[in-house]
Design a protein around this motif. Structure first.
Motif, mmCIF file in Angstrom:
data_model
loop_
_atom_site.group_PDB
_atom_site.id
_atom_site.type_symbol
_atom_site.label_atom_id
_atom_site.label_comp_id
_atom_site.label_asym_id
_atom_site.label_seq_id
_atom_site.Cartn_x
_atom_site.Cartn_y
_atom_site.Cartn_z
ATOM 1 N N ASP A 1 41.618 1.973 59.302
ATOM 2 C CA ASP A 1 40.494 3.004 59.284
ATOM 3 C C ASP A 1 40.852 4.200 58.631
ATOM 4 N N PRO A 2 40.272 4.744 57.652
ATOM 5 C CA PRO A 2 40.545 5.897 56.998
ATOM 6 C C PRO A 2 40.269 7.131 57.914
ATOM 7 N N GLU A 3 39.103 7.238 58.596
ATOM 8 C CA GLU A 3 38.948 8.181 59.701
ATOM 9 C C GLU A 3 40.068 8.349 60.654
ATOM 10 N N ARG A 4 40.424 7.345 61.210
ATOM 11 C CA ARG A 4 41.740 7.344 61.891
ATOM 12 C C ARG A 4 42.697 8.101 61.226
ATOM 13 N N LEU A 5 43.235 7.601 60.038
ATOM 14 C CA LEU A 5 44.272 8.024 59.356
ATOM 15 C C LEU A 5 44.148 9.547 59.204
#
Length: 558
Positions: free
Chosen positions: A382-386
């Motif tokens: 998940d890019p938002e988590r990254l």
């Protein structure tokens, strides 16, 4: 004449009767399948032949008493078939590796995979199964059908056999009580060497715990998990947790070992903690404990709960578990996870040199495969988590035995000759140590290359690494091999584990620590209890379960 016939009947019992079969099997297993126990007793001070004979009698009558309760026509042959084959296998493993068979070992056996099982197979194992298990089982299956008898009369005979067995056991115990009490008090592992009663107790114990344990999802911990605010423009954290397998601290040259087993890490600014103890002596015990907040003293494996990965994911971080072993023991069930051999879409195939290509049960790869196509694995998260940070866990095959020679590639075997067999007791001890030390050198290269990969992430993340092994290993000290001894009686070789930290200079974490404080941790006592809280503190996660006093870095922060 009638008295003579009765006496002869004792020597020529009716082997079609279930009760007779039970006691003959008890005699066979109690005397022959326990040869490792009789050998062990003769090495103990104050234990002579007389005590060994009395103890053997106790084992036989105790086994006979238990089997008497199961001496029913439709039951006894199946029970004895399983016990005889199990006794043959246990005799081999206890006699060859000095292990004990307790409930923890049952869990290890259930959770192992085909690769680990294959490493334990040998002709000696099959010979033990044949002579101590299959042959008496074949004889048993050829016994004629039991004569008809009323249920009440058979029950009375079975209860009589049970009672006589208990009485005989008590009388034998009283005859050697002084030696028995001191021997059992000072050598607690003996109780787990009594075959097949050790198996009956251990399997039953695990089964009862499994059936009586709480059902449903694991208990939630850290429900209030959150991330601390970062400074403007600060990079998100990247913590690489490398979970080692079967590495013992005393074979790390970083910790004073005379052989250069850590040549690559020695050239890097890492901090190796030299006084770290494990939660358990086997993966199945250590992994759930080290990812729990309670520590070894407070952890209860029978009460399923969430773990560190759940808390970090709830706080908003990206979490990824990569496995090169037999699985995560349930730790990664609720977070993204994968095995090294399962590559992401579009990934290049694993280089031939990283895996054994002739494995029938699937490829077994060296731990360096954990780094293969790592960027693509991370890109799938998940890019938002990254954007908030990443915790990446690599679970090694490490130094898993007994086939140590399989755990190091041909181009990394600095210590030769090495034992090329899984029959460690048949190799010269130095060859066993050589093979094991080669696995430590292989881990050294993996950690060094992991740090090199982390350095390539410095433009995106504030990266760092924490490595710790799940338990240690015995390499023939005091006749013990492998691991899995009950913790209370386990030697330091199985509980003293390495832990290595890499905190790069110039990063936000390094800037927040007092100068020289990390180096001062080298000789301070630490344990698996610190892992949960140190990882949370490292990535700036907080929850009600976080204990700053158990965070190794908390005292170093300015």
């Amino acid at each position: 004449m009638s008295l003579l016939k009765r006496l002869l009947a004792w020597f020529r019992p009716d082997t079609s009767r279930p009760l007779t079969q039970a006691w003959l099997a008890a005699l066979w297993m109690g005397v022959l399948a326990n040869w490792p126990l009789w050998k062990q007793l003769q090495t103990l001070p104050g234990v002579g032949i007389g005590f060994t004979v009395a103890f053997a009698g106790m084992v036989v009558v105790a086994t006979g008493a238990v089997l008497s309760l199961l001496a029913w026509p439709r039951l006894i042959k199946g029970v004895l078939l399983v016990l005889l084959l199990g006794a043959g296998a246990l005799a081999y493993f206890i006699g060859s590796y000095g292990i004990v068979f307790d409930p923890t070992m049952v869990v290890n056996m259930v959770q192992t995979d085909m690769r680990e099982t294959r490493d334990l197979l040998s002709w000696k194992l099959f010979t033990s199964l044949l002579l101590l298990g299959a042959l008496p089982a074949w004889w048993l299956l050829r016994r004629p059908k039991a004569p008809a008898q009323s249920a009440g009369k058979r029950l009375g005979g079975n209860l009589a056999g049970f009672g006589l067995g208990l009485v005989a056991m008590v009388l034998l115990a009283l005859s050697v009580f002084a030696t028995l009490s001191s021997t059992m008090r000072n050598n607690k592992s003996i109780r787990y060497m009594v075959t097949p009663l050790n198996a009956v107790y251990s399997v039953s114990s695990v089964g009862v715990r499994s059936l009586s344990g709480p059902k449903g999802p694991p208990a939630v911990i850290g429900a209030d998990a959150h991330l601390l605010p970062r400074a403007e423009g600060a990079k998100p954290p990247l913590l690489l947790l490398v979970v080692g397998e079967t590495a013992r601290s005393m074979n790390f040259s970083l910790n004073g070992y005379a052989r250069p087993t850590n040549p690559e890490l020695a050239r890097l600014p890492v901090v190796s903690l030299r006084n770290v103890t494990s939660c358990g002596t086997a993966t199945a015990a250590s992994l759930p404990c080290m990812f729990a907040p309670q520590g070894r003293a407070g952890f209860d494996a029978d009460k399923p709960q969430e773990n560190l990965l759940d808390v970090l994911q709830r706080a908003g971080l990206a979490v990824l578990w990569l496995d090169n072993q037999s699985g995560c023991k349930g730790l990664c069930d609720r977070v993204p996870n994968s095995f090294t051999a399962k590559l992401p879409d579009g990934a290049a195939p694993l280089p031939a040199g990283l895996c054994h290509q002739d494995d029938l049960e699937g490829a077994e790869c060296f731990d360096e495969s954990l780094l293969h196509e790592l960027d693509k694995r991370i890109a799938a998260l998940d890019p938002e988590r990254l954007k908030r940070g990443l915790v990446l866990v690599m679970h090694q095959m490490g130094s898993h035995g007994p086939a140590y020679f399989k755990r190091s590639p041909d181009d990394l075997k600095p210590f030769l000759p090495e034992c090329r067999s899984n029959q460690l007791q048949d190799c010269e001890r130095q060859q066993v140590v050589n093979g094991y030390d080669n696995t430590i050198a292989t881990t050294d290269r993996l950690l060094a290359r992991s740090i090199a990969w982390l350095q390539t992430q410095s433009s995106r993340f504030d990266a760092g690494m924490l490595y710790v092994s799940d338990h240690g290993e015995s390499l023939g000290e005091n006749g013990l091999y492998l691991h899995g001894m009950p913790y209370a009686m386990a030697p330091a070789e199985q509980t003293h584990v390495p832990m290595v930290l890499w905190v790069p200079e110039g990063g936000a974490l390094a800037a927040s620590l007092k100068p020289g404080c990390l180096a001062a941790l080298r000789d301070k006592p630490a344990s698996h209890d610190n892992l949960f809280h140190t990882a949370m503190g490292w990535v700036g996660a907080r929850a009600d379960v976080y204990k700053p006093e158990w965070d190794l870095l908390a005292g170093c922060r300015t």
